[in-house]
Enzyme design. Structure first.
Site, PDB file in Angstrom:
ATOM      1  N   PRO A   1      37.939  58.659  82.593  1.00 50.41           N
ATOM      2  CA  PRO A   1      36.916  59.321  81.801  1.00 50.41           C
ATOM      3  C   PRO A   1      36.801  58.819  80.366  1.00 50.41           C
ATOM      4  O   PRO A   1      37.815  58.566  79.707  1.00 50.41           O
ATOM      5  CB  PRO A   1      37.346  60.796  81.815  1.00 50.41           C
ATOM      6  N   ASN A   2      35.563  58.689  79.959  1.00 45.50           N
ATOM      7  CA  ASN A   2      35.174  58.333  78.585  1.00 45.50           C
ATOM      8  C   ASN A   2      35.422  56.865  78.225  1.00 45.50           C
ATOM      9  O   ASN A   2      35.043  56.427  77.140  1.00 45.50           O
ATOM     10  CB  ASN A   2      35.859  59.261  77.557  1.00 45.50           C
TER      11      ASN A   2
ATOM     12  N   ARG B   1      33.036  54.785  71.127  1.00 45.34           N
ATOM     13  CA  ARG B   1      33.911  55.964  71.089  1.00 45.34           C
ATOM     14  C   ARG B   1      35.067  55.744  70.100  1.00 45.34           C
ATOM     15  O   ARG B   1      35.849  54.787  70.274  1.00 45.34           O
ATOM     16  CB  ARG B   1      34.486  56.163  72.497  1.00 45.34           C
TER      17      ARG B   1
ATOM     18  N   TYR C   1      39.987  52.994  69.338  1.00 44.24           N
ATOM     19  CA  TYR C   1      39.783  52.170  70.536  1.00 44.24           C
ATOM     20  C   TYR C   1      39.081  50.835  70.264  1.00 44.24           C
ATOM     21  O   TYR C   1      38.888  50.050  71.200  1.00 44.24           O
ATOM     22  CB  TYR C   1      38.986  52.978  71.577  1.00 44.24           C
TER      23      TYR C   1
ATOM     24  N   ASN D   1      43.844  52.750  83.806  1.00 46.94           N
ATOM     25  CA  ASN D   1      43.807  53.572  82.599  1.00 46.94           C
ATOM     26  C   ASN D   1      43.069  54.843  82.980  1.00 46.94           C
ATOM     27  O   ASN D   1      41.837  54.860  83.064  1.00 46.94           O
ATOM     28  CB  ASN D   1      43.092  52.851  81.452  1.00 46.94           C
TER      29      ASN D   1
ATOM     30  N   ALA E   1      42.357  60.685  79.842  1.00 45.83           N
ATOM     31  CA  ALA E   1      43.017  61.985  79.661  1.00 45.83           C
ATOM     32  C   ALA E   1      43.605  62.540  80.963  1.00 45.83           C
ATOM     33  O   ALA E   1      44.510  63.387  80.921  1.00 45.83           O
ATOM     34  CB  ALA E   1      42.036  62.985  79.051  1.00 45.83           C
TER      35      ALA E   1
ATOM     36  N   GLU F   1      50.193  51.341  84.706  1.00 51.94           N
ATOM     37  CA  GLU F   1      49.472  52.293  83.846  1.00 51.94           C
ATOM     38  C   GLU F   1      49.231  51.636  82.497  1.00 51.94           C
ATOM     39  O   GLU F   1      50.159  51.084  81.910  1.00 51.94           O
ATOM     40  CB  GLU F   1      50.342  53.548  83.679  1.00 51.94           C
TER      41      GLU F   1
ATOM     42  N   HIS G   1      47.296  51.953  78.506  1.00 50.67           N
ATOM     43  CA  HIS G   1      46.564  52.686  77.471  1.00 50.67           C
ATOM     44  C   HIS G   1      46.254  51.717  76.341  1.00 50.67           C
ATOM     45  O   HIS G   1      47.097  50.888  75.971  1.00 50.67           O
ATOM     46  CB  HIS G   1      47.383  53.867  76.943  1.00 50.67           C
TER      47      HIS G   1
ATOM     48  N   ARG H   1      50.373  59.423  68.784  1.00 50.41           N
ATOM     49  CA  ARG H   1      49.272  60.378  68.711  1.00 50.41           C
ATOM     50  C   ARG H   1      49.760  61.809  68.999  1.00 50.41           C
ATOM     51  O   ARG H   1      50.949  62.091  68.905  1.00 50.41           O
ATOM     52  CB  ARG H   1      48.159  59.908  69.651  1.00 50.41           C
TER      53      ARG H   1
HETATM   54  C1  DQA Z   1      43.869  56.437  76.532  1.00 49.86           C
HETATM   55  C2  DQA Z   1      44.788  57.470  75.873  1.00 49.86           C
HETATM   56  C3  DQA Z   1      44.503  58.862  76.419  1.00 49.86           C
HETATM   57  O1  DQA Z   1      45.348  59.810  75.795  1.00 49.86           O
HETATM   58  C4  DQA Z   1      43.065  59.254  76.128  1.00 49.86           C
HETATM   59  O2  DQA Z   1      42.777  60.503  76.688  1.00 49.86           O
HETATM   60  C5  DQA Z   1      42.104  58.214  76.603  1.00 49.86           C
HETATM   61  C6  DQA Z   1      42.416  56.809  76.393  1.00 49.86           C
HETATM   62  C7  DQA Z   1      44.056  55.033  75.922  1.00 49.86           C
HETATM   63  O3  DQA Z   1      43.620  54.086  76.552  1.00 49.86           O
HETATM   64  O4  DQA Z   1      44.585  54.897  74.810  1.00 49.86           O
HETATM   65  O5  DQA Z   1      41.012  58.538  77.085  1.00 49.86           O
HETATM   66  O6  DQA Z   1      44.207  56.345  77.905  1.00 49.86           O
END
Ligand code: DQA
Length: 139
Positions: free
Chosen positions: A10-11, A18, A23, A72, A75, A96, A98, A105
């Site tokens: 998501p997102n 964003r 990011y 990735n 959240a 995994e 990020h 954070r």
């Molecule tokens: C994320 C870190 C997560 O905590 C966050 O909710 C994201 C992006 C990252 O790529 O840094 O959506 O996965």
């Protein structure tokens, strides 16, 4: 030809606009174009969804005959037992990733439901976290 699937949650479709301080300014599509050029001998699949169940469907679709998965989950990393169960069910190794260093954070980002089921975790290197994950999977 090795087949590696990237799955974004998501997102992450909003990368580039964003929260650029966290990011960066690049869209994922433009980063991916460069990655595919740098690794012409690897088939790099890409899928993004904002919907947890669709991420699970995609993981199940590629998780038995692709060579590796870079995930990735955004959240959902911090909330989803369903994704953990799914990763445990697959044959393909899952890394995994990020983009941000989640440990710098908020506290709620420090816990991942996915890490125990994954081959490894890479975080904090910006979009290059994906390239490092790819390197880890192909070597
Ligand atoms: C994320 C870190 C997560 O905590 C966050 O909710 C994201 C992006 C990252 O790529 O840094 O959506 O996965």
């Amino acid at each position: 030809m090795a087949k590696i699937q990237i799955i974004n949650g998501p997102n992450l479709n909003l990368l580039g606009t964003r929260e650029p301080d966290i990011y960066g300014n690049n869209s994922f599509e433009s980063y991916l174009e460069g990655l595919r050029e740098d690794y012409p001998d690897i088939e790099i699949g890409y899928y993004q969804s904002n919907v947890e169940g669709l991420l699970i469907d995609k993981l199940q679709e590629v998780g038995f005959d692709w060579d590796g998965i870079i995930l990735n989950a955004g959240a959902y990393t911090h909330t989803s037992i369903a994704l953990q169960d799914c990763i445990r069910s697959l044959k393909a190794p899952v890394v995994e990733v990020h983009i941000s260093n989640v440990f710098q954070r908020e506290d709620y980002r420090h816990h991942s439901y996915l890490s125990p089921a994954c081959k490894g975790v890479i975080c904090g290197f910006g979009l290059d976290s994906y390239r490092l994950a790819l390197e880890a999977l192909i070597h």
